[in-house]
Design a protein around this motif. Structure first.
Motif, PDB file in Angstrom:
ATOM      1  N   ARG A   1     -15.793  13.541  -2.030  1.00  0.00           N
ATOM      2  CA  ARG A   1     -15.358  13.071  -2.549  1.00  0.00           C
ATOM      3  C   ARG A   1     -15.166  12.762  -4.015  1.00  0.00           C
ATOM      4  NH1 ARG A   1      -8.925  11.845  -1.949  1.00  0.00           N
ATOM      5  NH2 ARG A   1      -9.080  10.297  -3.693  1.00  0.00           N
ATOM      6  N   TYR A   2     -16.829  12.265  -3.408  1.00  0.00           N
ATOM      7  CA  TYR A   2     -17.812  11.431  -4.611  1.00  0.00           C
ATOM      8  C   TYR A   2     -17.251  12.445  -6.441  1.00  0.00           C
ATOM      9  CZ  TYR A   2     -19.317   7.732  -2.254  1.00  0.00           C
ATOM     10  OH  TYR A   2     -19.582   6.448  -1.590  1.00  0.00           O
TER      11      TYR A   2
ATOM     12  N   GLU B   1     -13.618  13.080  -6.763  1.00  0.00           N
ATOM     13  CA  GLU B   1     -13.065  12.611  -8.091  1.00  0.00           C
ATOM     14  C   GLU B   1     -13.756  12.654  -9.251  1.00  0.00           C
ATOM     15  OE1 GLU B   1     -12.585   8.650  -6.652  1.00  0.00           O
ATOM     16  OE2 GLU B   1     -12.120   9.053  -4.677  1.00  0.00           O
ATOM     17  N   ASP B   2     -14.677  13.225  -9.745  1.00  0.00           N
ATOM     18  CA  ASP B   2     -15.220  13.606 -11.299  1.00  0.00           C
ATOM     19  C   ASP B   2     -14.654  14.227 -11.782  1.00  0.00           C
ATOM     20  OD1 ASP B   2     -16.956  10.728 -10.877  1.00  0.00           O
ATOM     21  OD2 ASP B   2     -19.237  12.515  -9.753  1.00  0.00           O
TER      22      ASP B   2
ATOM     23  N   GLU C   1     -11.371  13.759 -12.449  1.00  0.00           N
ATOM     24  CA  GLU C   1     -11.255  13.025 -14.012  1.00  0.00           C
ATOM     25  C   GLU C   1     -11.095  14.769 -15.216  1.00  0.00           C
ATOM     26  OE1 GLU C   1     -13.800   9.801 -14.406  1.00  0.00           O
ATOM     27  OE2 GLU C   1     -12.170   8.370 -13.639  1.00  0.00           O
TER      28      GLU C   1
ATOM     29  N   ASP D   1      -7.038   7.940  -0.518  1.00  0.00           N
ATOM     30  CA  ASP D   1      -7.022   6.777  -0.612  1.00  0.00           C
ATOM     31  C   ASP D   1      -6.235   5.590  -0.650  1.00  0.00           C
ATOM     32  OD1 ASP D   1      -5.973   6.371  -3.261  1.00  0.00           O
ATOM     33  OD2 ASP D   1      -7.865   7.471  -3.929  1.00  0.00           O
TER      34      ASP D   1
ATOM     35  N   ARG E   1      -4.780   4.028  -2.893  1.00  0.00           N
ATOM     36  CA  ARG E   1      -3.828   4.293  -4.400  1.00  0.00           C
ATOM     37  C   ARG E   1      -3.193   5.194  -4.394  1.00  0.00           C
ATOM     38  NH1 ARG E   1      -6.724   3.909 -10.282  1.00  0.00           N
ATOM     39  NH2 ARG E   1      -8.212   5.404  -9.057  1.00  0.00           N
TER      40      ARG E   1
ATOM     41  N   VAL F   1       3.908  -0.012 -10.141  1.00  0.00           N
ATOM     42  CA  VAL F   1       3.255  -1.339 -10.290  1.00  0.00           C
ATOM     43  C   VAL F   1       2.531  -2.042  -9.278  1.00  0.00           C
ATOM     44  CG1 VAL F   1       3.542  -1.550 -12.307  1.00  0.00           C
ATOM     45  CG2 VAL F   1       5.387  -2.517 -10.984  1.00  0.00           C
TER      46      VAL F   1
ATOM     47  N   GLU G   1       0.514 -15.486   7.381  1.00  0.00           N
ATOM     48  CA  GLU G   1       2.286 -15.914   6.786  1.00  0.00           C
ATOM     49  C   GLU G   1       3.121 -15.662   8.619  1.00  0.00           C
ATOM     50  OE1 GLU G   1       0.051 -15.858   3.770  1.00  0.00           O
ATOM     51  OE2 GLU G   1      -0.162 -13.654   5.117  1.00  0.00           O
TER      52      GLU G   1
ATOM     53  N   MET H   1     -10.811   6.790  -4.598  1.00  0.00           N
ATOM     54  CA  MET H   1     -11.372   5.590  -4.635  1.00  0.00           C
ATOM     55  C   MET H   1     -12.789   5.714  -4.276  1.00  0.00           C
ATOM     56  SD  MET H   1      -8.115   2.469  -3.941  1.00  0.00           S
ATOM     57  CE  MET H   1      -8.755   2.188  -2.821  1.00  0.00           C
ATOM     58  N   LYS H   2     -13.546   6.637  -4.674  1.00  0.00           N
ATOM     59  CA  LYS H   2     -15.138   6.489  -5.080  1.00  0.00           C
ATOM     60  C   LYS H   2     -15.549   6.736  -6.480  1.00  0.00           C
ATOM     61  CE  LYS H   2     -14.767   8.271  -0.524  1.00  0.00           C
ATOM     62  NZ  LYS H   2     -14.787   7.433   0.326  1.00  0.00           N
ATOM     63  N   PRO H   3     -16.746   5.433  -6.563  1.00  0.00           N
ATOM     64  CA  PRO H   3     -16.896   5.225  -8.399  1.00  0.00           C
ATOM     65  C   PRO H   3     -17.554   6.098  -8.742  1.00  0.00           C
ATOM     66  CG  PRO H   3     -18.024   4.528  -6.390  1.00  0.00           C
ATOM     67  CD  PRO H   3     -17.339   4.306  -5.604  1.00  0.00           C
TER      68      PRO H   3
ATOM     69  N   SER I   1     -21.206   8.059 -10.892  1.00  0.00           N
ATOM     70  CA  SER I   1     -22.454   7.860 -10.299  1.00  0.00           C
ATOM     71  C   SER I   1     -22.644   6.525 -11.462  1.00  0.00           C
ATOM     72  CB  SER I   1     -22.892   8.722 -10.321  1.00  0.00           C
ATOM     73  OG  SER I   1     -22.987   9.791 -11.764  1.00  0.00           O
TER      74      SER I   1
ATOM     75  N   ALA J   1     -14.216   1.412  -8.015  1.00  0.00           N
ATOM     76  CA  ALA J   1     -13.216   2.340  -7.012  1.00  0.00           C
ATOM     77  C   ALA J   1     -12.383   2.760  -7.137  1.00  0.00           C
ATOM     78  CB  ALA J   1     -13.249   1.583  -5.289  1.00  0.00           C
ATOM     79  N   LEU J   2     -12.370   1.414  -7.919  1.00  0.00           N
ATOM     80  CA  LEU J   2     -10.951   1.928  -9.185  1.00  0.00           C
ATOM     81  C   LEU J   2     -10.748   3.535  -9.988  1.00  0.00           C
ATOM     82  CD1 LEU J   2      -8.686  -1.165  -8.445  1.00  0.00           C
ATOM     83  CD2 LEU J   2      -8.030   1.215  -7.865  1.00  0.00           C
ATOM     84  N   ARG J   3     -12.454   2.944 -10.770  1.00  0.00           N
ATOM     85  CA  ARG J   3     -12.854   3.475 -11.753  1.00  0.00           C
ATOM     86  C   ARG J   3     -12.330   2.355 -12.945  1.00  0.00           C
ATOM     87  NH1 ARG J   3     -15.124   9.532 -10.739  1.00  0.00           N
ATOM     88  NH2 ARG J   3     -15.674   9.497  -8.587  1.00  0.00           N
TER      89      ARG J   3
ATOM     90  N   ARG K   1       0.915 -15.112  -1.339  1.00  0.00           N
ATOM     91  CA  ARG K   1      -0.053 -15.094   0.289  1.00  0.00           C
ATOM     92  C   ARG K   1      -0.799 -15.803   0.265  1.00  0.00           C
ATOM     93  NH1 ARG K   1      -0.656  -9.274   1.975  1.00  0.00           N
ATOM     94  NH2 ARG K   1      -1.748  -9.757  -0.398  1.00  0.00           N
TER      95      ARG K   1
ATOM     96  N   ASP L   1      -4.372 -14.556  -2.042  1.00  0.00           N
ATOM     97  CA  ASP L   1      -3.317 -13.692  -3.232  1.00  0.00           C
ATOM     98  C   ASP L   1      -3.934 -14.755  -4.694  1.00  0.00           C
ATOM     99  OD1 ASP L   1      -2.776 -11.971  -2.098  1.00  0.00           O
ATOM    100  OD2 ASP L   1      -0.671 -12.955  -1.960  1.00  0.00           O
ATOM    101  N   PHE L   2      -4.065 -14.342  -5.955  1.00  0.00           N
ATOM    102  CA  PHE L   2      -4.965 -14.275  -6.647  1.00  0.00           C
ATOM    103  C   PHE L   2      -4.108 -15.924  -6.793  1.00  0.00           C
ATOM    104  CE2 PHE L   2      -7.413 -11.124  -8.107  1.00  0.00           C
ATOM    105  CZ  PHE L   2      -8.684 -11.760  -8.329  1.00  0.00           C
TER     106      PHE L   2
ATOM    107  N   LEU M   1       4.526  -8.270 -11.467  1.00  0.00           N
ATOM    108  CA  LEU M   1       5.213  -7.951 -10.829  1.00  0.00           C
ATOM    109  C   LEU M   1       5.620  -9.427  -9.836  1.00  0.00           C
ATOM    110  CD1 LEU M   1       6.179  -5.995  -8.906  1.00  0.00           C
ATOM    111  CD2 LEU M   1       4.075  -5.336  -7.576  1.00  0.00           C
ATOM    112  N   HIS M   2       4.233 -10.347  -9.430  1.00  0.00           N
ATOM    113  CA  HIS M   2       4.518 -11.316  -8.602  1.00  0.00           C
ATOM    114  C   HIS M   2       5.773 -12.769  -9.399  1.00  0.00           C
ATOM    115  CE1 HIS M   2       2.278  -8.707  -6.647  1.00  0.00           C
ATOM    116  NE2 HIS M   2       1.323  -8.554  -6.954  1.00  0.00           N
TER     117      HIS M   2
END
Lengths: 785, 291
Positions: free
Chosen positions: A127-128, A131-132, A135, A288, A290, A699, A713, B1-3, B5, B42-44, B189, B192-193, B262-263
């Motif tokens: 998967r790495y 993903e590369d 892009e 994933d 996202r 968003v 909560e 969501m993989k960084p 290298s 992870a989110l690049r 919550r 959260d930030f 958004l918040h």
């Protein structure tokens, strides 16, 4: 066969049904040893990653994958031209072949229609690398003006899909508004509100995922999937690829939540199925978070013009709803049919003499609408908000208005004005039970005191009736195979679709009771289409009732056979044989008996000892076909809260659910299902929002922005039970979805009640702190500090 | 969501670490607890060619009280701060801020230095060091220097640290005299930030007037902020003459670029910010008055 005595109920007293048997799933799940789709490891597996559109709407001018293909470890980059032409047939058993289904290309063809629309699929060694490479895939887009707001889509000059004028995916005319206009014109009290609900997502903790492995020599495709319905995946895949159904095998063990998102394969799943035969190894796609939040689908997003007419005594005279829902760009499944339920259940469990309704489903350039736990729940949100508003207008307590209108037992069966024939429901009983659990009058007194101190607490309720276990099409029947093995131990095979609904526990409990054996001697095999009978999967609050029918149907055949063999061996009358603790005994003769192991031994290895006419072996298959197309369940949710009028924070104080799902097979499972749904509904009411900006960019694509409620909560959820048998097996009713239906209105009404001194009216969700501060300000014009 | 290298380095001491940072330049990123950086990888959203992992720098961990100051090593986890009796006794504001940081899983790995050097505008510790006028210790191949907290936060996620400089400790004043401390925040919550938050430190003189007031704001700008106008407004005043709500409005009245997302809109953040400052002030002032 039909009815409880004939199918579900065993002759022996139920030992396990109705008790809090520990879940058989728990040891593996709680110790982290579940088998989710990403846990499936096959040698030589390749990994997929999708190139997704960054734009809400654009023409695809070109796709250049050269640089991606040059990357070490990349096997292929597929585009629409590579995969889409291979589609043979694309339709869901769930919906049927002949509905006017909406477009659903596996990969975007010519045009992208939402941010996250899959344009290409990269296949690489891991998967790495995938993903590369993703892009590096250069997609040339020519931006087009998006249709972001479905509510304005009808007037937009732009079309999400060609061939759908006004961006209308479909509509239901329902029952005409003209018929109720005279009532509304003359009614002493009319409350009319436009009610809006935001887009939410199901957010299963396990995202979507699939592994497909093609064996060219045998022409067999094996799929491991995160799904609620393995047999639907198999049927769909066989049609999609033109493979014979028996050459496709779908396997699932644990699915980490579906909530509707996984009832049917979506576009990405199709891509993996289509590519499986084109790559040199098993192909795995694990979505994933996202991707899940941006592409796996949206639900709930809708608004409606709603009205209710009442007499001056608070009696409901008529109700009307004109409902418009956002279906995004690529809804799955066909959303138009489900929308009808919003109109038909809008009267709810109340005495409503006349009703009118219409629904329309509108495309937008956003993520597609998907099934979600109680997909028609807008009916309850709208109705219950209106009832509270009506009560305030009448100067009556909202509880009193409900008492005057809720259906009583002596009025059943009752056909609502939209033609829905309710029976075996207890709306007034659950309502009174919930109020009693709270001590409603005491709460009202406490509220008075609190207001005098400048504290704002409120109570809200929602009472609904819910169709469960709808027995049509894919869901018309359910099968079970029971094998009493030669040792006397028992294996039960059902389709399953175990996505957190405890169906393994349910099956083991019911089988142990039906055969009079110890629960430890029963195992269940589910989720593998190669060995389990066809079944519709986990959807529509059907698993409990339908599987109980299937197990009952099958077990009764085996019971008869066991009793015949035992009676023969014990030289007793079959009518005197009792099955208990894995032993067939003779009533009144405690020393006389034969174990199930001995009976099985005879059935398999000494067939010559069997009585005449009794077949060898102890294996049977049966299929349950209900005579009742629907089983109705009902519940009342009650919520209390305190609102900080300065910051807008809402703290839930108590949450009470009184439900009637018939006799409970396992109260732990029932309460677990309710709790899960309630938490989702609270999230829908207060914090979840799959929001888009004006350009159509999502968003809320991480858990920092898509806010799920956490344990912090949520108050303890308190349960009350009313048990009214349904006509189905065991009298059981569905309970999977209701929690998510009742919670949003109960919470919204509690907040509205807390803010009643400010004249606040709640008509839209979510109730963010900012919304609440605005409501308080709007009420009396002052700025709270 | 993989960084994407990257090359991974694990220096054994601070000198080696800053040497690596100097050699690798802008392509390198230091990683401590990773509670912000790993998601960004992870989110690049972050794409460093080199990661310099600080996990073996044992000398950067620990709490030490000496000469009226408390020194907390940059590598000390937030969970360790929460457990420290010294911090609770001597720097109560730091102790009270800690449970508000994320969730306990985050605090188990997240570090004091990581939180300060990441400089998130909604984070708690940056507001605390501002309110307390703490000093931050940084090491580079050129030696050690001390940076006043007020000079440390220079912009969105940026600090006064040079590329080859490592934050090694935060040096905080021990509470003294009649003082009070409070931190309040408002988030959608728990964990959260913050939409808006305020850390207030107040010290009274012998006559019960405010001798010093530090107000650190978070979630209300592109950097952690102080509220100098509000601080000046109360300094020298008698507690009884101070209107907390007015103070809150003064504090947010000084803000020029309140963020919106958004918040919460900018208006709502400012509204809540004023409320939060007032609430924090009341609690801090009450503690000081009773101290």
């Amino acid at each position: 066969m039909t009815g409880a005595p004939a199918t579900g109920a065993p002759a022996a007293a139920a030992r396990y049904a109705g008790t809090r048997v520990p879940r058989v799933e728990d040891p593996r799940l709680l110790t982290g040893h579940g088998t989710y789709v990403d846990d499936v490891v096959r040698p030589g597996t390749l990994h997929a990653c999708f190139v997704r559109s960054p734009l809400a709407r654009a023409r695809i001018v070109g796709v250049d994958a050269a640089e991606a293909l040059a990357l070490d470890g990349v096997h292929a980059v597929f585009t629409a031209a590579d995969l889409n032409p291979d589609v043979r047939e694309q339709w869901y058993t769930l919906i049927g072949k002949d509905v006017p289904d909406t477009p659903r290309p596996p990969l975007a063809e010519g045009e992208v229609r939402f941010v996250g629309d899959p344009v290409a699929m990269v296949v690489a060694t891991d998967r790495y690398v995938a993903e590369d490479a993703a892009e590096l895939v250069a997609v040339d887009y020519e931006p087009l003006p998006p249709v972001v707001d479905y509510a304005a889509a009808g007037e937009s000059g732009e079309l999400v899909h060609e061939g759908y004028p006004g961006n209308l995916a479909g509509e239901f005319p329902g029952a005409p508004f003209e018929d109720v206009e005279p009532v509304f014109a003359e009614a002493p009290v009319v409350v009319r509100r436009t009610i809006r609900q935001q887009a939410c997502s199901q957010v299963p903790i396990e995202t979507r995922g699939i592994v497909a492995e093609w064996s060219a020599p045998s022409g067999e495709l094996t799929i491991w999937a995160a799904t609620q319905s393995p047999h639907e995946v198999r049927l769909f895949c066989s049609r999609l690829l033109g493979l014979p159904e028996q050459r496709v095998r779908v396997v699932m063990r644990d699915t980490g939540g579906g909530f509707g998102q996984k009832v049917i394969p979506q576009r990405e799943d199709m891509c993996v199925m289509l590519a499986a035969r084109k790559v040199p190894g098993p192909l795995k796609w694990i979505e994933d978070r996202r991707e899940n939040l941006q592409s796996a689908g949206m639900s709930r997003h809708a608004h409606a013009d709603t009205r209710i007419a009442l007499g001056s005594d608070g009696a409901i005279l008529a109700a009307a709803i004109d409902y418009v829902e956002d279906v995004g760009a690529y809804p799955v499944p066909w959303p138009v049919g489900t929308s009808a339920a919003v109109g038909m259940f809008f009267p709810g469990p109340y005495r409503v003499p006349k009703a009118a309704w219409a629904t329309s489903s509108v495309f937008s350039n956003t993520s597609g609408r998907t099934a979600y736990r109680g997909p028609w729940q807008f009916e309850s949100l709208a109705r219950e908000l209106l009832l509270d508003a009506a009560a305030r207008k009448l100067g009556l307590d909202p509880a009193e208005v409900r008492r005057r209108n809720l259906l009583r037992r002596d009025e059943l069966p009752y056909t609502n004005p939209c033609g829905i024939p309710y029976d075996d429901i207890t709306p007034l009983e659950t309502f009174e039970q919930a109020l009693e659990m709270l001590d409603y009058e005491a709460f009202r007194r406490e509220q008075e005191r609190a207001r005098a101190e400048g504290r704002y607490i409120g109570v809200g309720t929602c009472t609904y009736v819910e169709p469960t276990s709808a027995a049509v099409g894919l869901h018309a029947t359910e099968g079970a195979t029971i094998r009493i093995e030669p040792s006397g131990k028992v294996n039960v095979y059902v389709s399953g679709g175990s996505s957190g609904n405890s169906i393994e526990t349910t099956v083991v409990q019911l089988t142990a009771d039906a055969l009079g054996v110890d629960i430890a001697d029963v195992s269940t095999v589910q989720g593998d289409t190669a060995v389990t009978p066809f079944g519709g999967g986990a959807a529509g609050s059907r698993s409990g009732s339908m599987t109980a029918g299937a197990v009952g149907e099958t077990a009764s055949v085996l019971r008869e056979r066991i009793i015949a063999i035992a009676a023969h061996r014990l030289e007793a009358d079959p009518g005197d044989i009792e099955l208990e603790h894995g032993r067939a005994g003779v009533r009144g003769v405690p020393e006389s008996g034969v174990t199930l192991a001995e009976i099985a031994n005879a059935a398999y290895f000494q067939p010559e000892t069997l009585p005449p006419g009794v077949p060898a072996g102890l294996e049977a298959s049966g299929r349950y076909r209900p005579e009742h197309p629907l089983v109705y369940a009902n519940a009342t949710h009650l919520c209390t809260c305190e609102v900080d009028i300065v910051t807008g924070a809402v703290k839930l104080l108590r949450y009470i659910v009184s439900e009637d799902c018939g006799p409970m097979i396992n109260p732990n499972v029932v309460e677990g299902q309710i709790a899960g749904g309630v938490v989702q509904g609270i999230g829908n009411a207060l914090c979840e929002h799959l929001a888009y900006d004006a350009e159509g960019n999502p968003v809320a694509t991480t858990f920092m922005d898509y806010l799920l409620p956490t344990a912090a909560e949520i108050p303890d959820i308190e349960y009350g039970h009313v048990e009214t048998p349904s006509p189905g097996p065991g009298g059981y009713k569905g309970v999977g979805e209701g929690g998510a239906i009742g919670a949003p209105p109960a919470v919204a009404n509690a907040v509205a009640d807390a803010l009643a001194p400010f004249g606040a009216e709640i008509t839209s969700l979510p109730l963010t702190p900012e919304t609440i501060v605005a409501l308080v300000r709007g009420g009396d014009g002052t700025v709270p500090r | 969501m993989k960084p994407p290298s990257f090359e991974y380095h694990v220096p054994g001491d601070v000198d080696e670490a800053v040497g690596l940072l100097a050699d690798l330049g802008e392509d390198a990123k230091a990683i401590a607890g990773g509670q912000s950086l790993v998601p960004m990888l992870a989110l690049r959203l972050a794409n460093p060619e080199h990661l310099v992992d600080l996990r073996r720098l044992d000398g950067l961990r620990g709490v030490e009280e000496r000469g009226g100051r408390v020194r907390i090593g940059a590598g000390t986890t937030q969970a360790a701060v929460a457990r420290s009796a010294e911090v609770a006794r001597s720097v109560p504001l730091m102790a009270r801020a800690t449970p508000l940081i994320g969730h306990f899983q985050i605090r188990n790995r997240g570090t004091v230095g990581g939180s300060l050097a990441h400089a998130d505008a909604s984070a708690e510790y940056p507001a605390v060091v501002l309110a307390l006028d703490a000093e931050l210790e940084a090491v580079s191949p050129r030696g050690t220097r001390t940076i006043p907290a007020g000079d440390f936060f220079t912009g969105l996620w940026s600090t006064a640290l040079d590329e080859d400089e490592l934050l090694t400790a935060v040096d905080l004043p021990v509470r003294s005299g009649r003082s009070g401390f409070a931190i309040e925040e408002f988030a959608r919550r728990g964990g959260d930030f913050a939409i808006a938050g305020a850390a207030v430190a107040v010290e009274l003189d012998g006559s019960g007037r405010v001798a010093r007031c530090g107000i650190g704001l978070f979630g209300l700008g592109s950097t952690p902020l102080r509220a100098p106008g509000a601080e000046a407004a109360v300094t020298g005043a008698a507690l009884t003459d101070i209107d907390a709500d007015e103070l809150g409005r003064t504090a947010v009245g000084e803000l020029d670029a309140v963020p919106a997302d958004l918040h919460a809109s900018a208006d709502h953040r400012a509204h809540v910010g004023a409320v939060i400052v007032a609430r924090a002030w009341r609690r801090a002032a009450e503690e000081a008055a009773n101290g």
